[in-house]
Design an enzyme around this catalytic site. Structure first.
Site, PDB file in Angstrom:
ATOM      1  N   GLN A 133       0.807  -1.220   0.000  1.00 51.61           N
ATOM      2  CA  GLN A 133       0.000   0.000   0.000  1.00 51.61           C
ATOM      3  C   GLN A 133       0.836   1.264   0.000  1.00 51.61           C
ATOM      4  OE1 GLN A 133      -1.596  -1.160   4.013  1.00 51.61           O
ATOM      5  NE2 GLN A 133      -1.571   1.046   4.378  1.00 51.61           N
ATOM      6  N   CYS A 139      -5.182   0.416   3.601  1.00 50.56           N
ATOM      7  CA  CYS A 139      -5.242  -1.010   3.948  1.00 50.56           C
ATOM      8  C   CYS A 139      -6.638  -1.579   3.725  1.00 50.56           C
ATOM      9  CB  CYS A 139      -4.811  -1.224   5.397  1.00 50.56           C
ATOM     10  SG  CYS A 139      -5.840  -0.359   6.610  1.00 50.56           S
ATOM     11  N   ASP A 251      -5.833  -4.732  15.613  1.00 50.80           N
ATOM     12  CA  ASP A 251      -5.011  -3.742  16.303  1.00 50.80           C
ATOM     13  C   ASP A 251      -3.558  -4.037  15.926  1.00 50.80           C
ATOM     14  OD1 ASP A 251      -3.584  -2.121  18.021  1.00 50.80           O
ATOM     15  OD2 ASP A 251      -4.121  -3.226  19.840  1.00 50.80           O
ATOM     16  N   HIS A 254       1.300  -1.806  17.653  1.00 47.91           N
ATOM     17  CA  HIS A 254       2.444  -2.119  18.510  1.00 47.91           C
ATOM     18  C   HIS A 254       3.722  -2.315  17.683  1.00 47.91           C
ATOM     19  CE1 HIS A 254      -0.420  -2.646  21.787  1.00 47.91           C
ATOM     20  NE2 HIS A 254      -1.167  -3.272  20.908  1.00 47.91           N
ATOM     21  N   ASP A 274      -9.963  -1.642  19.749  1.00 54.29           N
ATOM     22  CA  ASP A 274      -9.332  -0.473  19.136  1.00 54.29           C
ATOM     23  C   ASP A 274      -8.581  -0.939  17.889  1.00 54.29           C
ATOM     24  OD1 ASP A 274      -8.216   1.960  18.560  1.00 54.29           O
ATOM     25  OD2 ASP A 274      -6.658   1.846  20.103  1.00 54.29           O
ATOM     26  N   HIS A 277      -6.107  -1.345  11.543  1.00 53.11           N
ATOM     27  CA  HIS A 277      -5.513  -1.859  10.315  1.00 53.11           C
ATOM     28  C   HIS A 277      -6.393  -2.975   9.750  1.00 53.11           C
ATOM     29  CE1 HIS A 277      -2.456  -2.593   7.392  1.00 53.11           C
ATOM     30  NE2 HIS A 277      -2.030  -3.732   7.888  1.00 53.11           N
ATOM     31  N   ASN A 298      -0.816  -9.471   4.694  1.00 50.12           N
ATOM     32  CA  ASN A 298      -0.741  -8.037   4.941  1.00 50.12           C
ATOM     33  C   ASN A 298      -0.536  -7.305   3.615  1.00 50.12           C
ATOM     34  OD1 ASN A 298      -0.676  -5.651   6.361  1.00 50.12           O
ATOM     35  ND2 ASN A 298       1.185  -6.091   7.496  1.00 50.12           N
TER      36      ASN A 298
END
Length: 331
Positions: A133, A139, A251, A254, A274, A277, A298
């Site tokens: 992307q 995404c 989420d 991190h 929360d 992505h 991904n």
């Protein structure tokens, strides 16, 4: 009713003082910049180097614990090493909710016996190669095309790469915001009402917002509706086993996810609500030690993770919210 999600992007200040650098890392820093094609102004260089060193320390400490058996996955420096976490979320995610529409359909779990222990839809021709992307929060578009590509293959027997740029440019009136985020259901609703989505070959990805240039002559997919899956890993398992690749929100904010390189990903600090992505669940399985995983595609290029994929922990209390928002189109 599924919960609503919102990703608010924040512009935080960068380091104001001139940071100190570790001279022993000079060669590694220059090699990393060369490998990833990074160039900076004199003002940027010091700040980017400081961020890179901080990220490198996080990765090093994690991998020391990984070697001791504390973690089930490793991390590595990659092209995102010069970004703060805030910058990364702004540029590389983009899953958000701007008010969910009425659910057209809710997944009804089939009355089956045991589902297969292992499923990998790549082996059956449902999955296109890993895409990238770029620095655009699209995404949601990549997740949407991924599940739609799979369903079109299921219907026609032909795997055709579909245009994310078509979705980025043309679905604004449905609640999407192009490179500033969107939601897969809005993408599916656009394709349904538009009666088509162009191929990637005819409508190339540009990683930026542009004018809508949809041409029905190059359409290779259509949508009749979309199905939401109940918030349950068991329901998601049934959907992946019987339908094909499924779009999900997670989420991902991190450091452990950003720099993931391999192994079974479990993050105790992950939120199940929360979500920031969007990715694509293309299968699932179980390791020899009995630990179960989701196989996830991904959209950060094949240089991230396991050639663009990640194994995310399954049946560990909906870790990272992988079953919180799951959806697929009907064709």
């Amino acid at each position: 009713m599924s919960p609503l999600f919102f990703l608010a992007t924040l512009c935080l200040g960068v380091v104001s003082a001139i940071p100190m650098h570790d001279p022993s890392l000079d060669a590694e820093w220059h090699e990393w910049k060369t490998r990833h094609g990074k160039t900076y102004s004199m003002h940027e260089e010091g700040q980017k180097r400081a961020v890179w060193e901080d990220n490198r320390r996080v990765i090093e400490m994690h991998n020391e614990d990984y070697a001791k058996g504390v973690h089930d996955f490793s991390m590595e420096m990659n092209a995102f090493g010069d970004l703060t976490n805030t910058e990364f979320r702004e540029l590389m995610t983009g899953f958000q909710s701007m008010g969910s529409k009425e659910v057209e359909d809710l997944f009804q779990e089939p009355l089956l016996g045991d589902v297969p222990k292992f499923v990998d839809w790549r082996d059956h021709g449902y999955v296109t190669p890993v895409k990238n992307q770029g620095q655009c929060g699209a995404c949601w578009a990549f997740s949407a095309t991924g599940s739609l590509e799979g369903q079109m293959f299921r219907k026609t027997g032909r795997l055709v790469s579909l245009s994310e740029q078509n979705l980025v440019d043309c679905s604004w009136s449905y609640g999407s915001s192009g490179c500033d985020g969107g939601l897969m259901e809005h993408a599916f609703q656009y394709v349904k009402d538009n009666r088509g989505l162009d191929t990637r070959a005819s409508y190339a990805y540009e990683a930026r917002n542009g004018p809508c240039r949809y041409n029905p002559k190059y359409s290779a997919a259509n949508v009749t509706g979309y199905v939401k899956i109940p918030v349950s890993e068991a329901a998601l398992l049934n959907a992946v086993a019987t339908v094909g690749p499924i779009s999900v929100g997670i989420d991902s904010h991190h450091y452990s996810f950003r720099f993931y390189s391999g192994g079974m990903y479990y993050e105790s600090r992950c939120s199940s609500s929360d979500l920031d992505h969007a990715v694509l669940v293309v299968g699932y399985g179980e390791e020899s030690d009995g630990k179960k995983y989701w196989l996830v595609k991904n959209s950060w290029g094949a240089g991230w993770g396991m050639n663009g994929y990640i194994k995310m922990a399954r049946d560990r209390n909906n870790n990272c919210g992988i079953a919180t928002y799951a959806i697929y189109p009907t064709v």
